[in-house]
Design a protein around this motif. Structure first.
Motif, mmCIF file in Angstrom:
data_model
loop_
_atom_site.group_PDB
_atom_site.id
_atom_site.type_symbol
_atom_site.label_atom_id
_atom_site.label_comp_id
_atom_site.label_asym_id
_atom_site.label_seq_id
_atom_site.Cartn_x
_atom_site.Cartn_y
_atom_site.Cartn_z
ATOM 1 N N ARG A 204 0.856 -1.181 0.000
ATOM 2 C CA ARG A 204 0.000 0.000 0.000
ATOM 3 C C ARG A 204 0.887 1.224 0.000
ATOM 4 N N ARG A 205 0.458 2.251 -0.690
ATOM 5 C CA ARG A 205 1.269 3.443 -0.860
ATOM 6 C C ARG A 205 0.580 4.667 -0.276
ATOM 7 N N ALA A 206 1.385 5.572 0.240
ATOM 8 C CA ALA A 206 0.918 6.871 0.690
ATOM 9 C C ALA A 206 2.062 7.852 0.466
ATOM 10 N N ALA A 207 1.766 9.147 0.498
ATOM 11 C CA ALA A 207 2.801 10.137 0.235
ATOM 12 C C ALA A 207 2.326 11.509 0.685
ATOM 13 N N VAL A 208 3.273 12.424 0.783
ATOM 14 C CA VAL A 208 2.963 13.828 1.026
ATOM 15 C C VAL A 208 3.255 14.599 -0.254
ATOM 16 N N LEU A 209 2.348 15.507 -0.607
ATOM 17 C CA LEU A 209 2.485 16.329 -1.805
ATOM 18 C C LEU A 209 2.511 17.793 -1.412
ATOM 19 N N GLY A 210 3.252 18.583 -2.169
ATOM 20 C CA GLY A 210 3.278 20.020 -1.945
ATOM 21 C C GLY A 210 4.395 20.655 -2.739
ATOM 22 N N GLU B 165 6.464 0.725 13.614
ATOM 23 C CA GLU B 165 5.991 0.370 14.947
ATOM 24 C C GLU B 165 4.720 -0.467 14.881
ATOM 25 N N LEU B 166 3.865 -0.175 13.899
ATOM 26 C CA LEU B 166 2.589 -0.884 13.761
ATOM 27 C C LEU B 166 2.718 -2.196 12.989
ATOM 28 N N GLY B 167 3.919 -2.497 12.509
ATOM 29 C CA GLY B 167 4.119 -3.734 11.775
ATOM 30 C C GLY B 167 3.583 -3.716 10.355
ATOM 31 N N LEU B 168 3.442 -2.540 9.789
ATOM 32 C CA LEU B 168 2.913 -2.409 8.425
ATOM 33 C C LEU B 168 4.073 -2.445 7.433
ATOM 34 N N ASP B 169 4.697 -3.613 7.319
ATOM 35 C CA ASP B 169 5.919 -3.747 6.531
ATOM 36 C C ASP B 169 5.704 -3.573 5.039
ATOM 37 N N SER B 170 4.467 -3.721 4.585
ATOM 38 C CA SER B 170 4.208 -3.614 3.157
ATOM 39 C C SER B 170 3.766 -2.208 2.747
ATOM 40 N N TRP B 171 3.805 -1.273 3.700
ATOM 41 C CA TRP B 171 3.392 0.100 3.418
ATOM 42 C C TRP B 171 4.604 0.964 3.108
ATOM 43 N N THR B 172 4.440 1.877 2.145
ATOM 44 C CA THR B 172 5.487 2.839 1.807
ATOM 45 C C THR B 172 4.923 4.252 1.888
ATOM 46 N N TYR B 173 5.808 5.211 2.156
ATOM 47 C CA TYR B 173 5.395 6.613 2.241
ATOM 48 C C TYR B 173 6.504 7.463 1.635
ATOM 49 N N ASP B 174 6.166 8.255 0.626
ATOM 50 C CA ASP B 174 7.138 9.049 -0.107
ATOM 51 C C ASP B 174 6.719 10.514 -0.154
ATOM 52 N N SER B 175 7.515 11.332 -0.796
ATOM 53 C CA SER B 175 7.179 12.746 -0.984
ATOM 54 C C SER B 175 7.319 13.094 -2.457
ATOM 55 N N PHE B 176 6.444 13.973 -2.926
ATOM 56 C CA PHE B 176 6.433 14.381 -4.328
ATOM 57 C C PHE B 176 6.221 15.891 -4.421
ATOM 58 N N GLU B 177 7.019 16.518 -5.247
ATOM 59 C CA GLU B 177 6.862 17.945 -5.534
ATOM 60 C C GLU B 177 5.703 18.105 -6.504
ATOM 61 N N VAL B 178 4.602 18.657 -6.009
ATOM 62 C CA VAL B 178 3.402 18.839 -6.823
ATOM 63 C C VAL B 178 2.810 20.205 -6.496
ATOM 64 N N ASP B 179 2.540 21.008 -7.524
ATOM 65 C CA ASP B 179 1.910 22.306 -7.295
ATOM 66 C C ASP B 179 0.462 22.274 -7.756
ATOM 67 N N GLU B 180 -0.189 23.414 -7.704
ATOM 68 C CA GLU B 180 -1.615 23.472 -8.037
ATOM 69 C C GLU B 180 -1.904 23.012 -9.455
ATOM 70 N N SER B 181 -1.001 23.293 -10.377
ATOM 71 C CA SER B 181 -1.235 22.903 -11.773
ATOM 72 C C SER B 181 -1.062 21.406 -11.992
ATOM 73 N N GLY B 182 -0.406 20.716 -11.046
ATOM 74 C CA GLY B 182 -0.122 19.307 -11.250
ATOM 75 C C GLY B 182 -0.960 18.345 -10.439
ATOM 76 N N ASP C 268 -3.000 4.372 -8.917
ATOM 77 C CA ASP C 268 -3.666 3.082 -9.070
ATOM 78 C C ASP C 268 -4.223 2.606 -7.727
ATOM 79 N N GLY C 269 -4.708 1.382 -7.696
ATOM 80 C CA GLY C 269 -5.385 0.863 -6.515
ATOM 81 C C GLY C 269 -4.498 0.550 -5.333
ATOM 82 N N THR C 270 -3.176 0.686 -5.492
ATOM 83 C CA THR C 270 -2.288 0.452 -4.347
ATOM 84 C C THR C 270 -2.248 1.652 -3.402
ATOM 85 N N TRP C 271 -2.787 2.773 -3.852
ATOM 86 C CA TRP C 271 -2.704 3.994 -3.052
ATOM 87 C C TRP C 271 -3.792 4.034 -1.987
#
Length: 293
Positions: free
Chosen positions: A21-27, A45-62, A71-74
């Motif tokens: 499963r994927r998650a991220a911060v955008l800005g 800590e929660l044992g969510l070994d299959s989870w990832t969290y990244d960061s992406f440079e995204v502005d209002e136009s993007g 996709d459905g992994t998010w």
């Protein structure tokens, strides 16, 4: 895509951890964000070994294109400026809290693909104050205006029994803060920034201004002040926060806010909790130390 305002729900949904499963911060800018350190520490800590969290440079136009490509992994997104309002037209539903300040800092993707907008900044502020023993005050002061100040007013609607005084630099900002007060059900009086030293005698002061703005007020802190909530965290302490602590006052930092709002995001995105606050705090402090090294 039209959106609906939905009733608040504080019970995280159940999610599987058997697949990635994927998650991220955008800005924009995003390089400074501590969110990856906080969320990854929580996953570990929660044992969510299959989870990832990244960061992406995204502005209002993007932002529209970014959402369209997911996709459905998010499972979810954290949003920082300038996306908190820009994302709203792209969502299916937003919570009452998010609607109250027209700001979404969290998007949770339902199993059916629906995009649900939340705001964890406001309950995060309340939780950070409660952690420092602030449950209720008779009056409060807000330094500054803008998006963070409106979130502060929304939090004060649940914390402050009386009037809130907002110290601002222009009549336009004053009108804006009075308007937010009316919308949120908070009695707001506005005062000119030149009188901001008066704010420091309030039982609760929330500083929402950029770095350096309140430095000149450090020498005006009275003995035995109340509680200062300074939303900054880097550099820390601010001159105002340091002076406040020296004079015996309680201080809530921007890192406290960041941890509590991120904890709520973790719970909402993953369906697991409670989020490990101590682990997240240690990760945030370590990231700040590494940044300053």
């Amino acid at each position: 895509m039209p959106h609906q305002v939905r009733q608040e729900s504080h019970t995280p949904g159940t999610r599987t951890t058997a697949r990635t499963r994927r998650a991220a911060v955008l800005g924009s800018p995003i390089a400074h964000s501590l969110s990856p350190a906080l969320h990854r520490a929580a996953y570990g800590e929660l044992g969510l070994d299959s989870w990832t969290y990244d960061s992406f440079e995204v502005d209002e136009s993007g932002i529209a294109g970014f959402l369209a490509d997911l996709d459905g992994t998010w499972a979810g997104l954290s949003l920082t400026m300038p996306l908190k309002r820009a994302v709203i037209p792209l969502l299916d539903e937003i919570s009452e809290t998010a609607a109250s300040v027209e700001a979404v800092n969290t998007v949770v993707f339902g199993d059916d693909g629906r995009r649900l907008g939340e705001n964890t900044d406001i309950p995060g502020m309340i939780a950070a104050l409660r952690e420092r023993g602030v449950e209720r005050v008779e009056s409060a002061a807000v330094l500054g205006a803008g998006a963070t100040a409106s979130s502060a007013l929304a939090a004060l609607a649940r914390v402050c029994a009386g009037e809130v005084t907002a110290y601002v630099r222009s009549e336009a900002r004053a009108r804006e803060m009075r308007g937010w007060g009316e919308r949120l059900g908070v009695p707001v009086r506005t005062a000119d920034w030149s009188d901001a030293a008066e704010a420091l005698r309030a039982p609760l002061v929330i500083a929402t201004t950029p770095a350096g703005t309140t430095d000149a007020l450090a020498t005006a802190v009275p003995d035995g002040p109340g509680t200062l909530f300074d939303v900054l965290y880097d550099p820390w302490p601010t001159s105002l926060a340091a002076s406040w602590q020296e004079r015996g006052g309680a201080v809530v930092s921007g890192l406290d806010l960041l941890i509590h709002q991120a904890a709520l995001q973790v719970e909402q995105m993953t369906g697991h909790g409670p989020a490990p606050l101590a682990t997240m705090r240690a990760a945030g402090e370590a990231a700040l130390r590494a940044r300053g090294a």
